[in-house]
Design an enzyme around this catalytic site. Structure first.
Site, PDB file in Angstrom:
ATOM      1  CG  ASN A 135      -9.444  -1.658  -5.577  1.00  0.00           C
ATOM      2  OD1 ASN A 135      -8.937  -0.707  -5.054  1.00  0.00           O
ATOM      3  ND2 ASN A 135      -9.804  -2.504  -4.721  1.00  0.00           N
ATOM      4  CG  HIS A 173      -3.799  -6.207   0.198  1.00  0.00           C
ATOM      5  ND1 HIS A 173      -4.293  -5.970   1.547  1.00  0.00           N
ATOM      6  CD2 HIS A 173      -4.798  -6.139  -0.468  1.00  0.00           C
ATOM      7  CE1 HIS A 173      -5.713  -5.951   1.485  1.00  0.00           C
ATOM      8  NE2 HIS A 173      -5.851  -5.915   0.164  1.00  0.00           N
TER       9      HIS A 173
HETATM   10  C1  XIL Z   1     -10.675 -10.111   1.695  1.00  0.00           C
HETATM   11  C2  XIL Z   1     -11.420 -10.301   2.790  1.00  0.00           C
HETATM   12  O1  XIL Z   1     -10.667  -9.313   4.068  1.00  0.00           O
HETATM   13  C3  XIL Z   1     -11.751 -11.641   3.748  1.00  0.00           C
HETATM   14  O2  XIL Z   1     -12.432 -11.390   4.730  1.00  0.00           O
HETATM   15  C4  XIL Z   1     -12.512 -12.627   2.560  1.00  0.00           C
HETATM   16  O3  XIL Z   1     -12.152 -13.804   3.195  1.00  0.00           O
HETATM   17  C5  XIL Z   1     -11.277 -12.555   1.134  1.00  0.00           C
HETATM   18  O4  XIL Z   1     -11.194 -11.287   1.017  1.00  0.00           O
HETATM   19  N1  XIL Z   1      -8.510  -7.821  -2.033  1.00  0.00           N
HETATM   20  C6  XIL Z   1      -9.724  -7.465  -2.066  1.00  0.00           C
HETATM   21  C7  XIL Z   1     -10.394  -7.672  -0.927  1.00  0.00           C
HETATM   22  O5  XIL Z   1     -10.086  -6.600  -2.856  1.00  0.00           O
HETATM   23  O6  XIL Z   1     -11.901  -7.885  -1.063  1.00  0.00           O
HETATM   24  C8  XIL Z   1     -10.020  -8.961  -0.106  1.00  0.00           C
HETATM   25  O7  XIL Z   1     -10.803  -8.984   0.852  1.00  0.00           O
HETATM   26  C9  XIL Z   1      -8.528  -8.816   0.294  1.00  0.00           C
HETATM   27  C10 XIL Z   1      -7.875  -8.588  -1.057  1.00  0.00           C
END
Ligand code: XIL
Length: 374
Positions: free
Chosen positions: A222, A258
């Site tokens: 991932n 994202h």
């Molecule tokens: C993020 C969470 O949403 C937050 O709550 C935490 O503080 C930090 O991590 N990529 C990922 C996720 O693979 O695990 C992350 O999640 C966001 C970015």
């Protein structure tokens, strides 16, 4: 005589003024009532229309993919949150509960209660679970980040962690993000505690151990920023291709997605990327989609955001190997964006009061269009 006349004129002026004022206030009152009736009618119409729209969950099922959201244990106590989650999704990801730090805070201490709760919730509501994540460079406990170990010890730590966590949920987790974000933006391997402690083999070892612990689970690599075409997605492609060539048990690639309103990936490139992974025999899941907007978001931003969600779902539905469309949450009330990207928010498909945003309706429209064309 003159004074009496002046009196009468004053009196009749006062009476006319009073009449005008009364009439005006009556008109305003009528207008307010009319407006109120119109608002109530609109609200009723919206309710009827919303009831007539099939849920994302029912549509995704008909289209043969999973639609999901990342969830936190504490939020499963909030009735509105739970209502929308059950109604709209048939897959969920453990947002933080299964990360190394939260789940394995001390060498011999595991803290499974949040993950247990989330996984039972999913099972009792007919949802699949994506387990997130076994090997990452963030959210590690101090005993890992501050420990000094030999290569042998690092391997034992990782193996024991994976065997314990994956083994506990054997048969109950549909897909695991085994390794998360191991590649830099320039395509090189990220310098992490795991790379330093074990060497590049840590990646294949993690997959092999996860498979040993749960042979049924689908195992994913991932990452973010590897959605379209470019150095990073080429590096992900080469990594997974090499793993497959060596016979490592890997079944899919997670495209985090994202993204921001200003910089969405090109949909044709995402489609091409998913296609080349299909040629390797790999599944693709969209694993963490959100589309952040500079706040306060304007109406036209929300429409542009909806178009981005629509394009990505279209790409996923038209690829035979894209089997899940998961967002990193679902309501703007609980999203990681505002605290991690200053000045940004409004990234998800429901607003802070759980009202569907334009993006929600565009996703529904894409599913309906796909079903009518099929
Ligand atoms: C993020 C969470 O949403 C937050 O709550 C935490 O503080 C930090 O991590 N990529 C990922 C996720 O693979 O695990 C992350 O999640 C966001 C970015």
């Amino acid at each position: 005589m003159r004074r009496e006349l002046a009196h009468r004129v004053a009196l009749s002026l006062t009476i006319s003024l009073a009449a005008i004022l009364i009439t005006r206030s009556l008109i305003i009152e009528m207008e307010i009532k009319e407006l109120y009736d119109q608002v109530s009618n609109l609200k009723r119409e919206i309710t009827v229309v919303r009831m007539a729209i099939p849920s994302l969950r029912s549509l995704a099922e008909k289209c043969g993919i999973y639609i999901g959201a990342a969830v936190e244990r504490s939020l499963l106590d909030i009735p509105d949150y739970v209502y929308t989650l059950k109604q709209e999704f048939n897959m969920l990801t453990t947002e933080n509960a299964l990360k190394f730090g939260p789940v394995h805070p001390e060498p011999n201490v595991y803290s499974f209660s949040d993950a247990d709760y989330i996984i039972s919730f999913a099972e009792s509501n007919g949802m699949k679970v994506r387990g997130h994540t076994l090997v990452w460079h963030q959210q590690l406990p101090a005993w890992v980040t501050q420990g000094r170990y030999t290569r042998e010890e690092w391997m034992n730590i990782l193996r024991e962690h994976i065997m314990t966590v994956v083994g506990r949920y054997r048969g109950r987790i549909y897909a695991w993000d085994v390794v998360n974000e191991a590649i830099n933006d320039d395509g090189t391997l990220r310098d992490t505690i795991w790379l330093r402690g074990i060497g590049p083999e840590y990646i294949e070892l993690a997959f092999r151990w996860a498979h040993e612990a749960d042979p049924q689970a689908l195992l994913f690599y991932n990452d973010y920023g590897a959605e379209g075409l470019g150095v990073k997605s080429d590096a992900v492609y080469n990594l997974v291709k090499n793993l497959l060539d060596k016979g490592v048990p890997i079944h899919g690639v997670g495209l985090q997605m994202h993204i921001s309103l200003e910089n969405p990936p090109n949909p044709q490139e995402v489609a091409a990327n998913i296609r080349r992974l299909n040629e390797l025999g790999l599944e693709v899941h969209i694993t963490e989609m959100d589309v952040r907007i500079r706040t306060p978001a304007r109406w036209e931003d929300l429409v542009k955001q909806a178009e981005i969600y629509r394009e990505i779902l279209k790409v996923c539905l038209s690829a035979e190997n894209c089997k899940a469309f998961v967002m990193w949450g679902f309501t703007d009330r609980y999203s990681w964006i505002p605290s991690h990207f200053s000045g940004y928010g409004s990234a998800l498909i429901f607003d802070e009061t759980y009202k569907p945003k334009p993006a929600y309706y565009y996703l529904v429209a894409v599913f309906l269009e796909y079903l009518t064309r099929k």
